[in-house]
Scaffold this motif. Structure first.
Motif, PDB file in Angstrom:
ATOM      1  N   ALA A  40       0.843  -1.199   0.000  1.00 21.66           N
ATOM      2  CA  ALA A  40       0.000   0.000   0.000  1.00 21.66           C
ATOM      3  C   ALA A  40       0.878   1.249   0.000  1.00 21.66           C
ATOM      4  O   ALA A  40       0.678   2.168  -0.815  1.00 21.66           O
ATOM      5  N   GLU A  59       9.786   3.570   7.342  1.00 15.33           N
ATOM      6  CA  GLU A  59       9.532   2.136   7.533  1.00 15.33           C
ATOM      7  C   GLU A  59      10.292   1.651   8.769  1.00 15.33           C
ATOM      8  O   GLU A  59      11.499   1.872   8.886  1.00 15.33           O
ATOM      9  N   ALA A  60       9.589   0.948   9.643  1.00  8.74           N
ATOM     10  CA  ALA A  60      10.221   0.491  10.891  1.00  8.74           C
ATOM     11  C   ALA A  60      11.198  -0.664  10.656  1.00  8.74           C
ATOM     12  O   ALA A  60      12.202  -0.787  11.352  1.00  8.74           O
ATOM     13  N   ARG A  61      10.888  -1.514   9.702  1.00 11.58           N
ATOM     14  CA  ARG A  61      11.782  -2.665   9.464  1.00 11.58           C
ATOM     15  C   ARG A  61      13.027  -2.199   8.709  1.00 11.58           C
ATOM     16  O   ARG A  61      13.079  -1.074   8.214  1.00 11.58           O
ATOM     17  N   ARG A  67       4.098  -7.355   4.873  1.00  8.47           N
ATOM     18  CA  ARG A  67       3.572  -8.725   4.880  1.00  8.47           C
ATOM     19  C   ARG A  67       3.881  -9.477   3.584  1.00  8.47           C
ATOM     20  O   ARG A  67       3.433 -10.594   3.391  1.00  8.47           O
ATOM     21  N   SER A  84       1.920 -15.263  -0.736  1.00  8.52           N
ATOM     22  CA  SER A  84       2.530 -16.112  -1.771  1.00  8.52           C
ATOM     23  C   SER A  84       1.923 -15.886  -3.144  1.00  8.52           C
ATOM     24  O   SER A  84       2.621 -15.961  -4.141  1.00  8.52           O
ATOM     25  N   TRP A  85       0.590 -15.659  -3.178  1.00 11.66           N
ATOM     26  CA  TRP A  85      -0.101 -15.726  -4.459  1.00 11.66           C
ATOM     27  C   TRP A  85      -0.667 -14.393  -4.932  1.00 11.66           C
ATOM     28  O   TRP A  85      -1.070 -13.553  -4.123  1.00 11.66           O
ATOM     29  N   HIS A  87      -3.933 -13.637  -6.136  1.00 10.86           N
ATOM     30  CA  HIS A  87      -5.200 -14.376  -6.105  1.00 10.86           C
ATOM     31  C   HIS A  87      -6.081 -13.954  -7.274  1.00 10.86           C
ATOM     32  O   HIS A  87      -6.528 -12.821  -7.337  1.00 10.86           O
ATOM     33  N   VAL A 236       7.557   4.559  13.813  1.00 11.21           N
ATOM     34  CA  VAL A 236       6.697   5.704  14.120  1.00 11.21           C
ATOM     35  C   VAL A 236       6.032   5.492  15.478  1.00 11.21           C
ATOM     36  O   VAL A 236       5.480   4.426  15.758  1.00 11.21           O
ATOM     37  N   GLY A 425      -3.923   0.588   3.022  1.00  5.78           N
ATOM     38  CA  GLY A 425      -3.585  -0.711   3.605  1.00  5.78           C
ATOM     39  C   GLY A 425      -4.721  -1.687   3.343  1.00  5.78           C
ATOM     40  O   GLY A 425      -5.862  -1.278   3.100  1.00  5.78           O
ATOM     41  N   GLU A 426      -4.393  -2.977   3.391  1.00  6.69           N
ATOM     42  CA  GLU A 426      -5.388  -3.967   3.002  1.00  6.69           C
ATOM     43  C   GLU A 426      -6.713  -3.827   3.747  1.00  6.69           C
ATOM     44  O   GLU A 426      -7.780  -4.022   3.160  1.00  6.69           O
ATOM     45  N   THR A 435      -5.700  -8.880   0.992  1.00  6.46           N
ATOM     46  CA  THR A 435      -4.909  -9.322  -0.164  1.00  6.46           C
ATOM     47  C   THR A 435      -3.837  -8.291  -0.506  1.00  6.46           C
ATOM     48  O   THR A 435      -3.912  -7.128  -0.098  1.00  6.46           O
ATOM     49  N   VAL A 436      -2.892  -8.744  -1.314  1.00  4.79           N
ATOM     50  CA  VAL A 436      -1.872  -7.819  -1.790  1.00  4.79           C
ATOM     51  C   VAL A 436      -2.482  -6.846  -2.800  1.00  4.79           C
ATOM     52  O   VAL A 436      -2.180  -5.651  -2.782  1.00  4.79           O
TER      53      VAL A 436
HETATM   54  C1  LIG Z   1       1.070 -15.558   6.073  1.00  5.72           C
HETATM   55  C2  LIG Z   1       0.342 -14.639   5.116  1.00  5.72           C
HETATM   56  C3  LIG Z   1      -0.060 -15.117   3.897  1.00  5.72           C
HETATM   57  C4  LIG Z   1      -0.712 -14.278   2.991  1.00  5.72           C
HETATM   58  N1  LIG Z   1      -1.025 -14.762   1.754  1.00  5.72           N
HETATM   59  C5  LIG Z   1      -1.484 -13.907   0.829  1.00  5.72           C
HETATM   60  C6  LIG Z   1      -1.556 -14.313  -0.518  1.00  5.72           C
HETATM   61  O1  LIG Z   1      -1.150 -15.422  -0.869  1.00  5.72           O
HETATM   62  N2  LIG Z   1      -2.061 -13.431  -1.418  1.00  5.72           N
HETATM   63  C7  LIG Z   1      -2.488 -12.189  -1.052  1.00  5.72           C
HETATM   64  O2  LIG Z   1      -2.974 -11.452  -1.927  1.00  5.72           O
HETATM   65  N3  LIG Z   1      -2.391 -11.763   0.216  1.00  5.72           N
HETATM   66  C8  LIG Z   1      -1.876 -12.574   1.165  1.00  5.72           C
HETATM   67  N4  LIG Z   1      -1.672 -12.136   2.421  1.00  5.72           N
HETATM   68  C9  LIG Z   1      -2.107 -10.771   2.777  1.00  5.72           C
HETATM   69  C10 LIG Z   1      -1.122  -9.699   2.240  1.00  5.72           C
HETATM   70  O3  LIG Z   1       0.187 -10.067   2.585  1.00  5.72           O
HETATM   71  C11 LIG Z   1      -1.449  -8.347   2.857  1.00  5.72           C
HETATM   72  O4  LIG Z   1      -2.820  -8.049   2.670  1.00  5.72           O
HETATM   73  C12 LIG Z   1      -0.655  -7.191   2.226  1.00  5.72           C
HETATM   74  O5  LIG Z   1       0.690  -7.545   2.006  1.00  5.72           O
HETATM   75  C13 LIG Z   1      -0.734  -5.991   3.162  1.00  5.72           C
HETATM   76  O6  LIG Z   1      -0.037  -4.888   2.612  1.00  5.72           O
HETATM   77  P1  LIG Z   1      -0.103  -3.495   3.375  1.00  5.72           P
HETATM   78  O7  LIG Z   1       0.740  -2.547   2.654  1.00  5.72           O
HETATM   79  O8  LIG Z   1      -1.514  -3.140   3.655  1.00  5.72           O
HETATM   80  O9  LIG Z   1       0.515  -3.793   4.834  1.00  5.72           O
HETATM   81  P2  LIG Z   1       1.998  -4.240   5.216  1.00  5.72           P
HETATM   82  O10 LIG Z   1       2.597  -5.052   4.153  1.00  5.72           O
HETATM   83  O11 LIG Z   1       1.914  -4.845   6.570  1.00  5.72           O
HETATM   84  O12 LIG Z   1       2.794  -2.857   5.272  1.00  5.72           O
HETATM   85  C14 LIG Z   1       2.753  -2.013   6.400  1.00  5.72           C
HETATM   86  C15 LIG Z   1       4.178  -1.590   6.721  1.00  5.72           C
HETATM   87  O13 LIG Z   1       4.138  -0.736   7.886  1.00  5.72           O
HETATM   88  C16 LIG Z   1       5.299  -1.015   8.653  1.00  5.72           C
HETATM   89  N5  LIG Z   1       5.068  -0.599  10.029  1.00  5.72           N
HETATM   90  C17 LIG Z   1       4.319  -1.179  10.983  1.00  5.72           C
HETATM   91  N6  LIG Z   1       4.338  -0.452  12.105  1.00  5.72           N
HETATM   92  C18 LIG Z   1       5.147   0.612  11.861  1.00  5.72           C
HETATM   93  C19 LIG Z   1       5.571   1.732  12.628  1.00  5.72           C
HETATM   94  N7  LIG Z   1       5.164   1.930  13.894  1.00  5.72           N
HETATM   95  N8  LIG Z   1       6.392   2.644  12.060  1.00  5.72           N
HETATM   96  C20 LIG Z   1       6.813   2.508  10.769  1.00  5.72           C
HETATM   97  N9  LIG Z   1       6.438   1.462   9.991  1.00  5.72           N
HETATM   98  C21 LIG Z   1       5.612   0.533  10.538  1.00  5.72           C
HETATM   99  C22 LIG Z   1       5.453  -2.518   8.522  1.00  5.72           C
HETATM  100  O14 LIG Z   1       6.773  -2.943   8.851  1.00  5.72           O
HETATM  101  C23 LIG Z   1       5.103  -2.739   7.065  1.00  5.72           C
HETATM  102  O15 LIG Z   1       6.255  -2.708   6.241  1.00  5.72           O
HETATM  103  C24 LIG Z   1      -1.000 -12.932   3.345  1.00  5.72           C
HETATM  104  C25 LIG Z   1      -0.586 -12.448   4.583  1.00  5.72           C
HETATM  105  C26 LIG Z   1       0.102 -13.287   5.455  1.00  5.72           C
HETATM  106  C27 LIG Z   1       0.597 -12.731   6.756  1.00  5.72           C
END
Ligand SMILES: Cc1cc2nc3c(=O)[nH]c(=O)nc-3n(C[C@H](O)[C@H](O)[C@H](O)COP(=O)(O)OP(=O)(O)OC[C@H]3O[C@@H](n4cnc5c(N)ncnc54)[C@H](O)[C@@H]3O)c2cc1C
Length: 454
Positions: A40, A59-61, A67, A84-85, A87, A236, A425-426, A435-436
């Protein structure tokens, strides 16, 4: 996570679905801070940076992707410990993105599944028929609940009442438990005792089979991040918004100021007290954060020196004695050409397993595999285990709708505050949560909102 294909639920994307389009023309170079370098955050940051905004990602990491987390521990076999996928490949913006950047993918076949009964022996033809008939019974119960319930209740109680669960044979009960875990809990990540019977599946899906990244999902965030100003290890702690058009972000090592913020913190983090807002967020938003659920899906990746399982199938199912334990497996031998199995545990057991040691988790996985394939199978030569609920930067795997929540809460979570704080975010994507691609589209939406806010 395996996402069922909802025929007829093809999404109508109303937003631009690929970054890099000339959608923006920033007349004044506004400063935007994006919190989070997951899909996101990166989609939003790249869109705005390409449009002329001055963007900084915090980014904290010390890595990208959130994810999305591709492990390179085994140099010859990158393994995705988060998503992984892709979808549903048809019309999915990530399919086009993967193609554009040349990230190799392979199709996982949803119907390529072998199911072992509770005794470890493959279901007979009659057993498969029975399983399908029970699946239809459960699906009918869900439809009936969604058509008739005046007051929401848990998916589990709505189903139990409609299928007379208590009066079923012990064998049918085990198989129904297996199906509720495999079809609902593994997909939506919340326990069936918590999922909203009315709303839990109020999402959409793209058509087509799922695509697995043979060299890792991380290729996508890596591509989006190119050229961006990303500050790693910036956790943050506090977000301030003293007036419209002014914001500051405090991390453990400094303060950053901007005209606009895009916040992509995972729902689990928003639920925690780790990040505070000054002034506090509107009550509607804090209620949405409290009412939406953050579920758990964990992986146990086992590498062997040889394939001993039914390698003609992508999916292996097992009807466990204890609800939801080691019921779902994916074989990566066809897709990666390596003797690797991934066991999934979701919802209650997915959460419980995190308190076990690695050794205990591997022993549990092997006990199930030995029940199916016999005592002579080899021990794994390597393993990788996830604990997403305990990860302080995620605090869960993905969001779901528990009893008491409605899909509209996702819009509330997505709504901007004071034309200064924008949310992605998701969990904010009503159509494709968890989902991604939902995360990615939410980032594009937030970028567009920043532009519209002027
Ligand atoms: C085990 C697993 C399997 C999955 N399988 C699938 C799949 O096969 N297909 C699919 O479509 N989706 C899948 N998903 C869901 C998908 O991974 C997520 O929906 C998507 O990656 C979320 O993206 P995002 O940007 O919303 O959040 P995130 O990827 O979580 O990004 C948020 C970021 O904020 C950072 N952050 C957190 N707190 C702080 C802070 N205080 N300060 C600064 N940075 C911070 C985090 O480190 C992270 O990098 C899966 C998830 C998991 C856990």
């Amino acid at each position: 996570m395996r996402r069922r294909t909802f025929l007829g639920a093809l999404a109508l994307a109303t937003l631009p679905t690929l970054v890099g389009r000339p959608l923006l023309a920033a007349t004044v170079k506004k400063r935007v801070i994006v919190i989070g370098a997951g899909m996101a955050g990166l989609a939003a940051a790249k869109t705005l940076a390409d449009g002329g905004y001055a963007v900084t990602v915090l980014e904290a990491r010390s890595r990208l992707g959130g994810r999305i987390s591709t492990s390179t521990l085994w140099a010859d076999a990158p393994v995705d410990l988060g998503a992984s996928w892709i979808h549903g490949q048809t019309g999915n913006p990530l399919t086009a993105l993967a193609k554009t950047i040349g990230a190799p993918t392979v199709t996982t076949l949803e119907d390529s599944q072998i199911v072992y009964d509770n005794n470890g022996i493959e279901l007979t033809t009659a057993g498969y028929r029975n399983l399908e008939s029970l699946r239809t019974t459960l699906e009918n119960a869900v439809v009936s609940a969604q058509n008739n319930l005046a007051v929401d209740q848990s998916l589990r109680s709505a189903i139990d009442a409609r299928v007379n669960f208590a009066s079923r044979t012990a064998a049918d009960q085990l198989r129904m438990n297996y199906l509720m875990n495999s079809d609902y809990e593994q997909e939506y990540s919340g326990p069936a005792t918590s999922l909203s019977a009315i709303w839990f599946d109020d999402d959409s899906a793209y058509r087509g089979e799922d695509l697995l990244f043979t060299k890792g999902y991380a290729a996508l965030p890596e591509y989006l991040s190119r050229g961006l100003d990303i500050r790693y290890q910036q956790t943050v702690k506090r977000i301030r918004n003293p007036s419209a058009g002014a914001a500051s972000v405090e991390t453990q090592s400094g303060t950053f100021t901007a005209d606009r913020l895009i916040i992509t913190l995972p729902l689990g983090v928003l639920k925690s007290t780790g990040v505070t807002f000054d002034p506090v967020l509107p009550a509607t938003k804090t209620q949405a954060i409290a009412k939406l659920g953050m579920g758990v899906l964990n992986k146990c990746v086992l590498r062997f020196n040889r394939v001993f399982w039914a390698e003609n199938y992508d999916w292996l199912g097992y009807v466990p004695t204890l609800n939801g334990q080691w019921a779902e497996w994916i074989s990566l031998s066809r897709q990666l050409g390596k003797p690797i199995l991934v066991g999934f545990n979701a919802a209650d057991y997915g959460r419980q397993i995190e308190s076990l040691t690695d050794g205990q988790i591997v022993a549990g996985a092997m006990a199930t595999l030995r029940k199916i394939y016999g005592g002579a199978i080899p021990d794994p030569v390597g393993y990788q285990i996830t604990r997403w609920a305990g990860d302080p930067l995620s605090l869960g795997s993905y969001s779901y709708l528990p009893v008491g929540a409605t899909p509209k809460l996702r819009d509330t979570l997505a709504a901007s505050v004071n034309r200064t704080l924008f949310f992605a975010g998701e969990a904010t994507h009503r159509q494709y949560p968890a989902t991604v691609h939902g995360a990615y589209l939410s980032g594009l939406r937030a970028a567009q909102e920043v532009v519209s806010a002027g």
